[in-house]
Each structure stands twice: as C-alpha cells, then as structure tokens.
Design a protein around this motif. Structure first.
Motif, mmCIF file in Angstrom:
data_model
loop_
_atom_site.group_PDB
_atom_site.id
_atom_site.type_symbol
_atom_site.label_atom_id
_atom_site.label_comp_id
_atom_site.label_asym_id
_atom_site.label_seq_id
_atom_site.Cartn_x
_atom_site.Cartn_y
_atom_site.Cartn_z
ATOM 1 N N THR A 1 0.746 -1.225 -0.274
ATOM 2 C CA THR A 1 0.048 -0.035 -0.040
ATOM 3 C C THR A 1 0.932 1.124 0.054
ATOM 4 O O THR A 1 2.018 1.183 0.151
ATOM 5 N N PHE A 2 0.311 2.298 -0.518
ATOM 6 C CA PHE A 2 0.867 3.751 -0.371
ATOM 7 C C PHE A 2 -0.170 4.858 -0.423
ATOM 8 O O PHE A 2 -1.472 4.252 -0.683
ATOM 9 N N SER A 3 0.307 5.909 0.057
ATOM 10 C CA SER A 3 -0.830 6.861 -0.026
ATOM 11 C C SER A 3 -0.537 8.179 -0.842
ATOM 12 O O SER A 3 0.776 8.212 -0.985
ATOM 13 N N LEU A 4 -1.228 8.888 -1.412
ATOM 14 C CA LEU A 4 -0.940 9.960 -2.134
ATOM 15 C C LEU A 4 -1.645 11.404 -1.577
ATOM 16 O O LEU A 4 -2.790 11.432 -1.271
ATOM 17 N N SER A 5 -0.796 12.353 -0.916
ATOM 18 C CA SER A 5 -1.358 13.417 -0.250
ATOM 19 C C SER A 5 -1.190 14.490 -0.706
ATOM 20 O O SER A 5 0.019 15.023 -1.378
ATOM 21 N N ILE A 6 -2.069 15.309 -1.147
ATOM 22 C CA ILE A 6 -2.043 16.470 -1.583
ATOM 23 C C ILE A 6 -2.072 17.714 -0.655
ATOM 24 O O ILE A 6 -3.046 17.710 0.165
ATOM 25 N N LEU A 7 -1.272 18.772 -0.584
ATOM 26 C CA LEU A 7 -1.215 19.511 0.513
ATOM 27 C C LEU A 7 -1.757 20.896 -0.002
ATOM 28 O O LEU A 7 -1.702 21.290 -1.301
#
Length: 178
Positions: free
Chosen positions: A81-87
């Motif tokens: 798994t991985f995540s994509l974070s938009i700041l």
C-alpha cells in the motif's frame, strides 16, 4: 476535519492536482506480529508530479511513476500500500524539500515539518487537504523499446533511469474541507 469521500467525488482536476499542485507519495515497510497486528517500518515520502487518476480493471485507480534511484521506490516495491497526499499551497516549500532530498539518510518529515499519520498501517501526511490511499495492483518498468516518440526517450532518460509505473487501486479517499 477529514471526511471520507468516494473516489468519484474528488472534485479537483487531476492534471492540475498532480502536475501543478504536486503530491507526496508516502509508504513504509510493514510486517505483522504473532497476533496479526501491523508493525510499520520507517516511513518515507517523496514529491511527485507525474501520475494519474482513472478507472482500470473496473476499479478506481491512481498511477504513479518512480525512478529506480528513489528510496521511496525501494519501499513501495516491498509493501502493498501507499498514499498520495495533496497539500495546500502554503506547503510548497515542504514539497520542494521532499522532492530534492532523500529519505534514505535523513528523516524528511522532521526536516520539512510534516506530520505522518497511519491508516491501517499506511502512512499519510496530516497537513494534506486530500489523501488517496492505494493498494498496489501492478508494477512495470518502462521499456525503452516501447517509446513511439524517440524525442521523449532522449529528453527524459539520458541516464537510462527508466521509471517504473505503479497502478494502485484507490481504497479510500479523505478530504479536509477546512
């Protein structure tokens, strides 16, 4: 306050979201203890501006592209798994930092003043306005013989450091409307 939304409720334009706003790809190794509790390893994050959102194999998916020398690639290769974070825009300096420094030898979270959180063992960035959680479905290195346009090959791969494409099923999306 984060609220879970469906992948099809992401209202941002994906080209702007990834190509201009950038995203942090975050992952960490995982193992399980004797009681099947997730034990997380050291997380790492990197800034990315290449990727996509869409539908493949009748699933909502995100694609990311990682070069072989990136430490995050090593981690994603070893986990599921991985995540994509938009700041928000105010974190552009932190995004710059995470894109120009390696987590192999330092704690990028401390240096960039970003906070890592976990959702079922998958790390994500607390300061994000949008977080996309993914379960890895497919990985494939780019093949230099498959480029139709030779100019793209020469412009992007002078060192033969071809990206690996990862396709992840979007399993959860969280949005902060603050």
């Amino acid at each position: 306050m984060f609220k879970e939304i469906k992948p099809e409720q992401i209202s941002d334009n994906a080209i702007k979201l990834i190509g201009r706003d950038w995203m942090l790809v975050t992952a960490c190794t995982k193992s399980f203890d004797d009681n099947d509790k997730i034990i997380t390893g050291r997380p790492n994050t990197m800034t990315a501006s290449w990727g996509g959102l869409g539908v493949l194999w009748n699933k909502p998916v995100a694609t990311i592209y990682l070069r072989p020398q990136r430490y995050t690639k090593e981690i994603i290769d070893s986990t599921d798994t991985f995540s994509l974070s938009i700041l928000p825009e105010k974190y552009k300096t932190a995004l710059d930092y995470c894109g120009s420094h390696s987590g192999r030898n330092e704690d990028k979270f401390r240096q960039s003043k970003l906070d890592v959180q976990y959702m079922n063992g998958t790390p994500w960035i607390k300061q994000a306005r949008l977080v996309i959680f993914c379960r890895k479905l497919y990985a494939q290195p780019f093949d230099p013989n498959s480029f139709i346009e030779e100019k793209m090959l020469k412009q992007n791969y002078r060192n033969d450091d071809f990206h690996t494409m990862y396709i992840g099923e979007i399993t959860k999306v969280m949005e902060d409307k603050r």
